[in-house]
Design a protein around this motif. Structure first.
Motif, PDB file in Angstrom:
ATOM      1  N   CYS A 109       0.894  -1.135  -0.092  1.00  0.00           N
ATOM      2  CA  CYS A 109      -0.126  -0.078  -0.083  1.00  0.00           C
ATOM      3  C   CYS A 109       0.737   1.191   0.015  1.00  0.00           C
ATOM      4  O   CYS A 109       0.655   2.140  -0.654  1.00  0.00           O
ATOM      5  CB  CYS A 109      -0.929   0.028   1.188  1.00  0.00           C
ATOM      6  SG  CYS A 109      -1.944   1.416   1.406  1.00  0.00           S
ATOM      7  N   CYS A 112       2.570   1.566  -3.511  1.00  0.00           N
ATOM      8  CA  CYS A 112       1.617   2.314  -4.380  1.00  0.00           C
ATOM      9  C   CYS A 112       1.273   3.616  -4.245  1.00  0.00           C
ATOM     10  O   CYS A 112       0.912   4.459  -5.222  1.00  0.00           O
ATOM     11  CB  CYS A 112       0.089   1.503  -4.435  1.00  0.00           C
ATOM     12  SG  CYS A 112       0.312  -0.454  -5.157  1.00  0.00           S
ATOM     13  N   TYR A 243      -7.286   2.862  -3.203  1.00  0.00           N
ATOM     14  CA  TYR A 243      -6.619   1.546  -3.004  1.00  0.00           C
ATOM     15  C   TYR A 243      -7.307   0.378  -2.288  1.00  0.00           C
ATOM     16  O   TYR A 243      -7.809   0.734  -1.326  1.00  0.00           O
ATOM     17  CB  TYR A 243      -5.320   1.875  -2.005  1.00  0.00           C
ATOM     18  CG  TYR A 243      -4.498   0.477  -1.914  1.00  0.00           C
ATOM     19  CD1 TYR A 243      -3.639  -0.024  -2.709  1.00  0.00           C
ATOM     20  CD2 TYR A 243      -4.404  -0.272  -0.489  1.00  0.00           C
ATOM     21  CE1 TYR A 243      -2.914  -1.337  -2.706  1.00  0.00           C
ATOM     22  CE2 TYR A 243      -3.976  -1.227  -0.654  1.00  0.00           C
ATOM     23  CZ  TYR A 243      -3.062  -1.983  -1.393  1.00  0.00           C
ATOM     24  OH  TYR A 243      -2.362  -3.044  -1.288  1.00  0.00           O
ATOM     25  N   LEU A 250      -4.444  -0.217  -7.459  1.00  0.00           N
ATOM     26  CA  LEU A 250      -5.306   1.201  -7.300  1.00  0.00           C
ATOM     27  C   LEU A 250      -6.492   1.312  -8.266  1.00  0.00           C
ATOM     28  O   LEU A 250      -6.552   0.604  -9.258  1.00  0.00           O
ATOM     29  CB  LEU A 250      -4.215   2.378  -7.742  1.00  0.00           C
ATOM     30  CG  LEU A 250      -3.160   2.593  -6.809  1.00  0.00           C
ATOM     31  CD1 LEU A 250      -2.098   3.664  -7.210  1.00  0.00           C
ATOM     32  CD2 LEU A 250      -3.626   2.868  -5.638  1.00  0.00           C
TER      33      LEU A 250
END
Length: 491
Positions: A109, A112, A243, A250
């Motif tokens: 996470c 991203c 997310y 995403l």
């Protein structure tokens, strides 16, 4: 994850022991109800039999709100709320919120997030579903290490992470353990500056004084649920990316969420032509609901319309179809249950904020949106109503419409005691035309009707209980057989 860690058994036990509660209500949503008895057994191993636990399921209103009415039935001293919560302030009982700990790959996470924001020049605000609140400190650490250990030079980044407003709430509205309102991660150190606070769905954060929400890119961590829809509606002028923790990717396509705004504007225009409006009370525990109901009543009356109040948990098309005399409904509920998709309903269902736009003469929608009671009360001061407003244009009737105030009608009836004169006066007022630079043929005057008038016009008004004969009627033999073909029917 361990069962006791997921439901935070030790934290719940400490909360009960610290305040000395003897009657505790445990509120579970439908998806967690299967674990309710395990939670009760785990708590009973900690406390003596004098502490009573009551499981509340199938709550009267939304499962995200604290069911204070159900807890009052067992004289509970507090409520422990499990699962997703809207964190609406309680009115009478203290509450402890256990959000749960859904799984998420924190490192992925954070990666991203960094990969996405380095391509943007805007500051970033990270919002999340409350079920992922437990992993946000870990994501924060990965962000810091990613910024420091990057092999390539990164541009100056400003990343703000919202924090949970509270996990313990008292009925007075004070929030216990509010925590830090915002955690800032920057590639360049900067001193603490003055700013403004924002909140939504139990999250709070602080923006720099020179910043606005439109300046931020919103990075949402969580599911595409009602909490996310509220964020999209409230911050509709900001760029938003989501997310998906379950798919580890995403999501950029928010077209379905953006279409909701168009749908809401359509409903606002439709409510303007309503004569009778029902007020649906969808909560009896959220603080501020009574003030909102009174506000809606005054607003509807000042707009020249009739209002009726219904206390209804979990509205659906079948329930509201029992009140066909209502042309529209205003749903007074918490921020995450007030928004109903009324495509299947016979009449539009709007929020109190939308009602203020639809019924406040001269008000125009600027794009701002509010679902919380507290945000709604802040906008009341800007509500101005002109009783002598000129006729408005109705998109559905294709002409100008002048609303009739019921108070003016009552005053006219007082002047005309004669039934014939009263009928003539009512006819004249219903056909009244005004020519203020507009063709009279394009102006119509709508008259606010009442439920009694609607019932009098119906062909079926219920069973006749005013019969002249006091004798019982004769018994009649009904039909027999199957519904697909009764015996007296010809095949």
């Amino acid at each position: 994850m361990d069962f006791e860690a997921y439901y935070e058994i030790h934290r719940v036990a400490e909360f009960i022991r610290e305040h000395g509660y003897a009657r505790v209500a445990l509120q579970f949503p439908d998806d967690l109800l299967k674990d309710s008895m395990k939670v009760v057994r785990a708590l009973r191993r900690v406390f003596n039999p004098q502490v009573k636990f009551y499981v509340m399921a199938d709550t009267t209103y939304g499962s995200c709100c604290v069911d204070e009415v159900g807890a009052a039935h067992v004289n509970a001293q507090c409520v422990v709320h499990y699962g997703h919560a809207c964190l609406s302030p309680t009115s009478t009982l203290p509450a402890l919120f256990i959000f749960g700990k859904d799984q998420i790959l924190a490192e992925n996470c954070a990666k991203c997030l960094l990969d996405y924001v380095v391509k943007r020049s805007k500051p970033v605000l990270v919002l999340f579903g409350l079920e992922y609140a437990h992993v946000m400190p870990e994501i924060n650490e990965f962000l810091q290490s990613g910024l420091l250990n990057s092999l390539e030079p990164l541009p100056a980044l400003e990343i703000s992470i919202a924090d949970v407003s509270c996990s313990v709430m008292s009925p007075s509205g004070t929030q216990v353990n509010p925590g830090i309102l915002a955690s800032n991660v920057c590639s360049e150190c900067h001193q603490e500056q003055k700013g403004q606070y924002h909140s939504i769905g139990g999250l709070s954060w602080k923006l720099l004084e020179e910043r606005k929400m439109e300046d931020y890119l919103i990075f949402w961590i969580g599911l595409e649920n009602q909490a996310f829809a509220n964020a999209v509606l409230t911050f509709n002028s900001s760029e938003i990316v989501r997310y998906d923790a379950t798919e580890d990717r995403l999501e950029f396509d928010l077209s379905s969420q953006k279409r909701i705004l168009k749908r809401r504007y359509y409903l606002i225009e439709k409510v303007k032509d309503a004569s009778m409006i029902g007020i649906l009370v969808g909560t009896l525990g959220a603080a501020g609901y009574l003030q909102t109901i009174h506000l809606m009543r005054d607003l509807i009356a000042s707009a020249g319309k009739k209002s009726y109040t219904f206390v209804m948990g979990k509205p659906n098309p079948s329930k509201l179809a029992n009140f066909p005399e209502c042309d529209a409904f205003v749903h007074v509920s918490c921020a995450q249950t007030a928004l109903l998709d009324s495509k299947d309903y016979l009449a539009p269902v709007i929020t109190p904020f939308e009602a203020m736009i639809a019924l406040g003469r001269g008000r125009q929608w600027t794009g701002a949106y509010a679902l919380d009671f507290r945000d709604l009360m802040k906008s009341v001061s800007s509500l101005t109503i002109n009783e002598h407003e000129e006729a408005r244009f109705s998109f559905f009737k294709g002409g100008y419409v002048e609303d009739l105030n019921p108070q003016d009608e009552d005053a006219a009836c007082e002047l005309n005691r004669d039934p014939v004169l009263a009928l003539v006066d009512a006819s004249n007022r219903s056909l009244l035309m005004r020519n203020d630079g507009v063709s009279p043929a394009l102006i119509s005057k709508t008259e606010a009707k009442s439920g009694a008038e609607y019932l009098a016009r119906r062909s079926y008004q219920g069973l006749d209980i005013n019969g002249t004969s006091s004798l019982p009627g004769n018994f009649l033999t009904g039909r027999s057989g199957k519904a697909s073909g009764y015996r007296d029917e010809k095949t």
